[in-house]
Design a protein around this motif. Structure first.
Motif, mmCIF file in Angstrom:
data_model
loop_
_atom_site.group_PDB
_atom_site.id
_atom_site.type_symbol
_atom_site.label_atom_id
_atom_site.label_comp_id
_atom_site.label_asym_id
_atom_site.label_seq_id
_atom_site.Cartn_x
_atom_site.Cartn_y
_atom_site.Cartn_z
ATOM 1 N N PRO A 98 12.453 24.413 4.164
ATOM 2 C CA PRO A 98 11.066 23.951 4.104
ATOM 3 C C PRO A 98 10.264 24.565 5.249
ATOM 4 C CG PRO A 98 12.578 22.125 3.835
ATOM 5 C CD PRO A 98 13.411 23.298 4.201
ATOM 6 N N ARG A 148 2.310 21.660 -2.029
ATOM 7 C CA ARG A 148 3.003 20.881 -1.012
ATOM 8 C C ARG A 148 4.324 20.309 -1.565
ATOM 9 N NH1 ARG A 148 1.115 18.589 3.606
ATOM 10 N NH2 ARG A 148 -0.942 19.387 3.101
ATOM 11 N N GLY A 149 5.364 20.215 -0.696
ATOM 12 C CA GLY A 149 6.644 19.647 -1.146
ATOM 13 C C GLY A 149 7.442 19.101 0.008
ATOM 14 N N ILE A 150 6.875 18.240 0.798
ATOM 15 C CA ILE A 150 7.503 17.852 2.060
ATOM 16 C C ILE A 150 8.620 16.811 1.894
ATOM 17 C CG2 ILE A 150 5.574 16.253 2.433
ATOM 18 C CD1 ILE A 150 6.091 16.638 5.442
ATOM 19 N N TYR A 191 -2.183 40.335 7.131
ATOM 20 C CA TYR A 191 -0.831 39.806 6.914
ATOM 21 C C TYR A 191 0.199 40.928 6.776
ATOM 22 C CZ TYR A 191 3.145 37.584 4.707
ATOM 23 O OH TYR A 191 4.407 37.162 4.435
ATOM 24 N N PRO A 250 5.008 27.491 12.164
ATOM 25 C CA PRO A 250 4.142 27.737 11.009
ATOM 26 C C PRO A 250 4.114 29.228 10.686
ATOM 27 C CG PRO A 250 3.083 26.264 12.537
ATOM 28 C CD PRO A 250 4.322 26.745 13.212
ATOM 29 N N ARG A 251 4.278 29.508 9.439
ATOM 30 C CA ARG A 251 4.300 30.909 9.021
ATOM 31 C C ARG A 251 2.965 31.267 8.395
ATOM 32 N NH1 ARG A 251 9.644 31.956 5.602
ATOM 33 N NH2 ARG A 251 8.495 33.897 5.274
ATOM 34 N N PRO A 252 2.361 32.345 8.902
ATOM 35 C CA PRO A 252 1.063 32.732 8.320
ATOM 36 C C PRO A 252 1.276 33.364 6.946
ATOM 37 C CG PRO A 252 1.755 34.307 9.977
ATOM 38 C CD PRO A 252 2.777 33.204 10.002
ATOM 39 N N VAL A 253 0.383 33.042 6.063
ATOM 40 C CA VAL A 253 0.364 33.701 4.752
ATOM 41 C C VAL A 253 -1.065 34.105 4.452
ATOM 42 C CG1 VAL A 253 2.360 32.538 3.770
ATOM 43 C CG2 VAL A 253 0.123 31.473 3.616
ATOM 44 N N TYR A 292 10.239 25.843 -4.517
ATOM 45 C CA TYR A 292 8.936 26.155 -5.118
ATOM 46 C C TYR A 292 8.618 27.645 -4.961
ATOM 47 C CZ TYR A 292 4.007 26.247 -6.089
ATOM 48 O OH TYR A 292 2.793 26.573 -6.620
ATOM 49 N N ILE A 329 6.230 25.401 7.053
ATOM 50 C CA ILE A 329 4.790 25.120 7.078
ATOM 51 C C ILE A 329 4.058 26.452 7.038
ATOM 52 C CG2 ILE A 329 2.910 24.196 8.461
ATOM 53 C CD1 ILE A 329 4.947 22.206 9.581
ATOM 54 N N LEU A 330 3.194 26.594 6.072
ATOM 55 C CA LEU A 330 2.473 27.851 5.891
ATOM 56 C C LEU A 330 1.025 27.663 6.336
ATOM 57 C CD1 LEU A 330 3.861 28.864 2.383
ATOM 58 C CD2 LEU A 330 4.812 29.326 4.650
ATOM 59 N N VAL A 331 0.491 28.719 6.980
ATOM 60 C CA VAL A 331 -0.890 28.655 7.485
ATOM 61 C C VAL A 331 -1.706 29.732 6.768
ATOM 62 C CG1 VAL A 331 -2.340 28.773 9.519
ATOM 63 C CG2 VAL A 331 -0.002 27.936 9.709
ATOM 64 N N VAL A 365 17.743 33.403 -0.444
ATOM 65 C CA VAL A 365 17.021 34.583 -0.016
ATOM 66 C C VAL A 365 16.944 35.577 -1.161
ATOM 67 C CG1 VAL A 365 17.095 36.553 1.514
ATOM 68 C CG2 VAL A 365 17.621 34.297 2.361
ATOM 69 N N SER A 404 10.588 15.597 -0.624
ATOM 70 C CA SER A 404 11.827 15.948 -1.319
ATOM 71 C C SER A 404 12.652 16.920 -0.492
ATOM 72 C CB SER A 404 11.505 16.551 -2.672
ATOM 73 O OG SER A 404 10.839 17.775 -2.486
ATOM 74 N N SER A 405 11.974 17.774 0.241
ATOM 75 C CA SER A 405 12.728 18.754 1.004
ATOM 76 C C SER A 405 13.543 18.085 2.105
ATOM 77 C CB SER A 405 11.779 19.779 1.612
ATOM 78 O OG SER A 405 11.058 19.206 2.677
ATOM 79 N N THR A 406 12.951 17.109 2.774
ATOM 80 C CA THR A 406 13.657 16.440 3.863
ATOM 81 C C THR A 406 14.866 15.679 3.341
ATOM 82 O OG1 THR A 406 11.553 16.193 4.962
ATOM 83 C CG2 THR A 406 13.354 14.855 5.785
ATOM 84 N N LEU A 451 -4.310 32.387 6.580
ATOM 85 C CA LEU A 451 -4.903 33.213 7.621
ATOM 86 C C LEU A 451 -6.431 33.155 7.606
ATOM 87 C CD1 LEU A 451 -2.662 36.406 7.600
ATOM 88 C CD2 LEU A 451 -2.913 34.723 9.411
ATOM 89 N N HIS A 462 16.460 16.140 0.630
ATOM 90 C CA HIS A 462 17.445 17.082 0.113
ATOM 91 C C HIS A 462 18.293 17.657 1.243
ATOM 92 C CE1 HIS A 462 18.968 20.022 -2.735
ATOM 93 N NE2 HIS A 462 18.823 20.931 -1.780
ATOM 94 N N ARG A 463 17.598 17.991 2.321
ATOM 95 C CA ARG A 463 18.295 18.607 3.442
ATOM 96 C C ARG A 463 19.314 17.636 4.032
ATOM 97 N NH1 ARG A 463 16.963 22.591 7.077
ATOM 98 N NH2 ARG A 463 17.780 22.334 9.167
ATOM 99 N N THR A 484 9.844 23.812 12.312
ATOM 100 C CA THR A 484 9.654 25.194 11.880
ATOM 101 C C THR A 484 8.339 25.725 12.410
ATOM 102 O OG1 THR A 484 8.733 24.309 9.871
ATOM 103 C CG2 THR A 484 11.010 25.012 9.789
ATOM 104 N N LEU A 527 0.198 23.921 5.126
ATOM 105 C CA LEU A 527 0.828 23.330 3.941
ATOM 106 C C LEU A 527 2.351 23.450 4.094
ATOM 107 C CD1 LEU A 527 -0.119 22.168 1.192
ATOM 108 C CD2 LEU A 527 0.365 24.411 0.211
ATOM 109 N N GLU A 528 3.111 22.325 3.875
ATOM 110 C CA GLU A 528 4.579 22.402 3.925
ATOM 111 C C GLU A 528 5.110 22.700 2.530
ATOM 112 O OE1 GLU A 528 6.448 19.292 5.971
ATOM 113 O OE2 GLU A 528 8.478 19.973 5.518
ATOM 114 N N PHE A 568 0.379 28.237 -3.483
ATOM 115 C CA PHE A 568 1.394 27.315 -2.957
ATOM 116 C C PHE A 568 1.038 25.871 -3.242
ATOM 117 C CE2 PHE A 568 2.316 31.055 -0.306
ATOM 118 C CZ PHE A 568 3.688 31.124 -0.476
ATOM 119 N N ILE A 586 8.488 23.914 0.063
ATOM 120 C CA ILE A 586 9.954 23.946 -0.023
ATOM 121 C C ILE A 586 10.407 25.255 -0.656
ATOM 122 C CG2 ILE A 586 10.189 21.441 -0.141
ATOM 123 C CD1 ILE A 586 10.452 21.740 -3.150
#
Lengths: 690, 300
Positions: free
Chosen positions: B232, A42-44, B95, A31-34, B250, B234-236, A690, A46-48, B238, A50-51, A29, B244-245, A40, B247
């Motif tokens: 899932p 972390r939840g790595i 953002y 990386p999505r900026p936030v 959450y 990965i969030l960065v 969604v 369990s997600s894998t 800014l 689960h998938r 994936t 951070l990963e 937030f 799901i």
């Protein structure tokens, strides 16, 4: 099992696609900026997990879909045994005609059939049919060995005459419904007499293989010698046993493939030997013997003529018949008071014919008021169309109950349009003497019982050849639309009509019984006609005598009263059984005499009959069909017979490849549908997220 | 019509902040009803008896001529307020959940539109002095509140210059705010406030003590309130570049609960401290912000 296009199996590499998508590809994936990770967590791991778990079913379906599509293109097949082993219908036809009783023919045929049945493949279907006068299907095409064996063992020899033409017709009909190739095994004595006149009747369809199992040697051997009582001529009804012209029994003894020999012929009456004769029979010839007088008691007598043939076919050494002895029956002739000719001619003809079984009593129409017609064998109305009402009603009731009436319309018919009993009227009268002088007979139905005797067409024809010589001067014209026309004049005017009323018959003669309106009474043919007509109207013909196996005996008229008004008909077959059910006894119109022996019949009007039934004597000629005809018959059937239907080893020559790609493709389609449903479910889950 | 002009997505297509602000404010004002609070030009208020020492210029001579009594005319005081906008220009303001050209603008752009519109409203419509402080972890830009000619242009230029470069730290620049805001007025803080509500209130509270009307415009992207994760991800961050990963489960449950709690805490605590708090989502029109400003301004 194998594949026809193994190169397509390379396509199995396509399995890598779902494996890569589901198992190998990491979740790359972007990386999505936030704005901030402040909220937030972390939840790595369990997600894998689960998938992967969630898509396991989808992965399996996709992998299966790829495999199936590749397999379908590779064209898989399985080895199957060729048609001819399992797919061919094994049809066993056992000839159980009368001739199979000779020697051990029937037992041999049965044994051979059991042997062929034992070699049947377990998955092969078989059917058992017997061939007598007609085909009788004992089983449907089945695989059950036990049922087939029991059906085969239950077959008994019959008394019918075999008919290979019937076999051809039956197999052609069967072939239209059973689409599989047929192996027809025929177990028979291959009697030449059973072949139909037209060879086309025995021709078999192309996909039927005929395998003959003759129970006798057909090639290069003389036929089996056999003596038989070919025919017996005896009166069915006897009034005066002393009458040498009537009281006799004449038997013809025939030999088939026999040397000249002396045979002893015996006459049995009710089980006791009445007389014995020695008879010299020439080689392969015939000889006749006569027993006279026929000393039978009153009532029905069971008669049998038997020879001491000492051949292998003992069943045809005797011929049975019945004789009914009774006092002469009375016949009522009703005539006009001024008419003295018709009693004279009719009485003379009746006395000369009918084996002296009838005595005529004549009365004028005016004197008939108190007469009960049921006391007479039949009634003759000679130009007596005006009857006392009482007598006319009694006569109508008499006919409906089974009586017979002969109505002769002389010159009086022109004055009296109404015809009693028939409820019909005379339209007009043709007086030919004033125009062309006379009219002759143009058309005669010789098949009518009143025109022939005992079914011997040649004899009947000889008796009736004189019809064209008759001259008719005066003839009444009636509407024949409800009647069977037996004779017509040359101009088409109906001369002799037969109408069934209830259980009885009325013969309408459109001219007179005297010699004024025609010259019939002074013609020799008149005696024969009166003889036949008297027997037909009296109805005594069917009460005794002899018949052939498989012939039908009429029991009641089809247009009779409703069934609830009918009386029961009772039949006792030679074994002493009553073959009719209760419903059949109330409604049956005719009965087929299937076995040889004496049949006792009690009609619905109370009359009783005892009939001797003999097998067709053509069955006694055991000469087999020549080999060239058998070869021709085999040749008309389709493919060459399958020689051995034993447990055929699965050699490559006996196997064929049955492609499975169609089934695999259908399975792939089903998997594709399942994959779509499962994938749609996951997408739906994502949308929900969604 | 007003909705159309104030829709942030439409505003994003206007390159000139001046034109943008004019479009927003004119469209907004034209849509308002006449309000008794609106207009603060010279208005007669009351009469008061003359006392020695009063300016004779305010004596109502007409009244004196009729009644021979000396009264002074008193007018409603015309008070020019001072608007200072404190604009957060940290990286987190960059953002947006939308694609370029589609969806809501970045929080920074939205804040610019908002600030420009407020400046336009204040200067042209209210004749107020307006100033700008751009800050992240330090004060990046400062334009003194003024009513001079060209102030609007200076402010818009300051907004154009304000590009996010660092992380937010309210505490450090706030010390300078108190030096800069020596006159009482309206202080509007535009930020995404990614800090604990306690520290935010604690940092901003001193402004309130100086008699300022303090308004917090909390600007957030809609996806910051209701994030969407298909799997899932990965969030960065800014501001910190921390990864951070996360799901989806959450983001669907816990995150929403936390951000809602944060907003609620911020709202309640600022209200308790006598400040005004408004949550602005970047896909919503600007009129609510302008209405809030006018309500506050009318109260002064």
């Amino acid at each position: 099992m194998g594949v026809l296009s193994p190169w397509f199996l390379v396509g199995l590499a396509g399995l890598g696609i779902p494996i890569y998508i589901h198992l190998l590809r990491r979740q790359t994936t972007t990386p999505r900026p936030v704005s901030s990770l402040m909220f937030f967590e972390r939840g790595i791991q369990s997600s894998t997990r689960h998938r992967r778990l969630r898509y396991l079913i989808l992965f399996a379906l996709r992998a299966a879909l790829v495999c199936l599509v590749v397999l379908a293109f590779a064209d898989p097949y399985v080895q199957r045994a060729k048609v001819g082993a399992n797919d061919r219908l094994l049809l066993l036809v056992i000839d159980n005609s009368f001739s199979m009783r000779a020697g051990t023919h029937f037992a041999d045929a049965k044994q051979a059939a059991l042997h062929v049945l034992a070699s049947k493949l377990p998955s092969q279907r078989a059917q058992i049919i017997t061939l007598g006068g007609q085909l009788e299907v004992l089983t449907q095409p089945i695989q059950d060995m036990q049922a087939l064996r029991s059906a085969l063992e239950s077959i008994q020899p019959g008394d019918s005459r075999g008919n290979f033409g019937e076999l051809g017709r039956g197999i052609r009909a069967l072939n239209e419904t059973a689409h599989a190739p047929i192996d027809l095994h025929l177990f028979s004595d291959m009697q030449k007499a059973d072949l139909p006149a037209n060879f086309a009747d025995v021709v078999l369809p192309a996909n039927v293989s005929l395998i003959l199992h003759p129970v006798i040697q057909t090639a290069g051997q003389a036929p089996i010698p056999n003596w038989t009582v070919e025919s017996v001529e005896a009166p069915s009804q006897l009034a005066d046993q002393k009458d040498p012209k009537k009281s006799y029994a004449r038997a013809v003894v025939a030999g088939y493939g026999t040397p000249a020999a002396t045979r002893t012929v015996s006459l049995f009456i009710n089980g006791k030997i009445l007389a014995t004769r020695k008879l010299d029979v020439s080689a392969n010839g015939r000889a006749s013997v006569e027993f006279s007088p026929l000393d039978v008691p009153y009532g029905f007598s069971r008669c049998e003529i038997r020879i001491d043939s000492a051949d292998a076919f003992a069943a045809d050494d005797a011929s049975i018949f019945t004789v009914r002895r009774s006092d002469p029956e009375r016949v009522l002739l009703v005539h006009q008071a001024i008419d003295s000719r018709s009693p004279l001619y009719f009485g003379a003809a009746l006395a000369a014919a009918a084996e002296s079984s009838f005595v005529m009593q004549s009365v004028s129409a005016e004197q008939s008021t108190d007469i009960d017609p049921t006391k007479y064998a039949f009634v003759v109305l000679s130009d007596a169309l005006v009857l006392p009402t009482l007598f006319e009603n009694a006569l109508a009731q008499y006919v409906r109950g089974g009586g017979g009436v002969l109505i002769a319309a002389g010159t009086a018919a022109g004055h009296h349009a109404h015809i009693p009993i028939l409820d019909d009227s005379v339209h007009h009268a043709h007086d030919y003497s004033r125009s062309i002088g006379f009219a002759s007979v143009g058309q005669v139905d010789l098949t009518h019982p009143a025109m022939q005797q005992g079914g011997d067409e040649g004899k009947a024809s000889a008796d009736n050849t004189g019809w064209a010589d008759l001259k008719f001067h005066y003839v009444s014209v009636v509407d024949p639309s409800h009647d069977r026309v037996i004779a017509r004049l040359a101009d088409g005017t109906p001369l002799l009509l037969d109408r069934q009323i209830g259980e009885g018959h009325v013969l309408f003669f459109a001219s007179g019984l005297e010699n004024l309106t025609n010259d019939f009474p002074i013609h020799p043919l008149f005696v024969a006609f009166i003889d036949h007509a008297a027997r037909y109207l009296a109805g005594n013909e069917q009460l005794s005598g002899s018949r052939l196996v498989d012939s039908y005996i009429p029991l009641r008229a089809s247009s009779a009263r409703s069934s609830d008004q009918m009386g029961n008909i009772e039949i006792i077959d030679p074994e002493g059984h009553r073959p009719l059910s209760l419903s059949e006894a109330r409604s049956i119109q005719s009965y087929q005499l299937k076995h040889s022996g004496f049949y006792q019949i009690r009609f619905s009007n109370g009359r009783e009959a005892l009939i001797g039934v003999n097998p067709d004597r053509r069955e006694s000629d055991l000469e087999p069909i020549p080999d060239d005809i058998l070869q021709l018959w085999r040749g008309t059937s389709g493919t060459q017979p399958v020689p051995a239907i034993h447990q055929t080893p699965a050699t490559p020559e006996n196997l064929k490849r049955a492609s499975l790609w169609w089934y695999v493709m259908m399975l792939a389609l089903a998997v594709a549908v399942a994959e779509s449903i499962v994938a749609g479910y996951h997408l739906g889950t994502q949308r929900e997220e969604v | 019509m007003m909705q159309r002009f104030l829709d942030p997505a439409v505003l994003a297509s206007i390159s000139s902040l001046d034109l943008l602000a004019k479009t927003v404010v004119d469209g907004f004002v034209a849509g308002l009803h006449r309000s008794p609070d609106f207009g603060f030009s010279q208005e007669f208020a009351e009469y008061r008896a003359y006392t020695p020492g009063d300016d004779l210029r305010h004596v109502d001579w007409n009244l004196f001529a009729r009644t021979e009594r000396c009264y002074l005319k008193r007018y409603r005081g015309e008070t020019n307020s001072q608007l200072t906008i404190l604009l957060d220009a940290s990286n987190s303001m960059n953002y947006t959940s939308g694609q370029p050209g589609f969806g809501p603008p970045t929080k920074m752009d939205y804040s610019r539109y908002l600030a420009a519109s407020l400046f336009y409203l204040a200067i042209h419509n209210q004749r107020d002095a307006a100033g700008l402080i751009v800050f992240d972890d330090e004060v990046r830009d400062y334009i003194r509140p003024s009513t001079r000619q060209g102030q609007m242009h200076r402010l818009l230029s300051g907004l154009e210059r304000a590009e996010p470069v660092a992380r937010t730290n309210l505490a450090k620049p706030l010390a300078h705010f108190q030096e800069l805001l020596h006159r009482r007025g309206i202080a509007i803080i535009i930020s995404d406030f990614y800090e604990s509500p306690e520290s935010i209130v604690r940092t901003i509270e001193p402004l309130r003590f100086h008699g300022n009307e303090v308004v917090l415009f909390h600007v957030l992207d809609p996806k910051e309130i209701r994030p969407e994760l298909r799997g899932p991800a990965i969030l960065v961050d800014l501001e910190t570049d921390e990864r951070l990963e996360v799901i989806p489960e959450y983001a669907r449950t816990d995150y929403r609960r936390k951000i809602d709690h944060h907003i609620e805490q911020l709202r309640s605590r600022t209200r308790a401290a006598g400040m005004d708090y408004y949550l602005l989502v970047t896909d919503q029109p600007l009129d609510s912000a302008l209405r809030d400003y006018l309500a506050i301004r009318g109260g002064r």
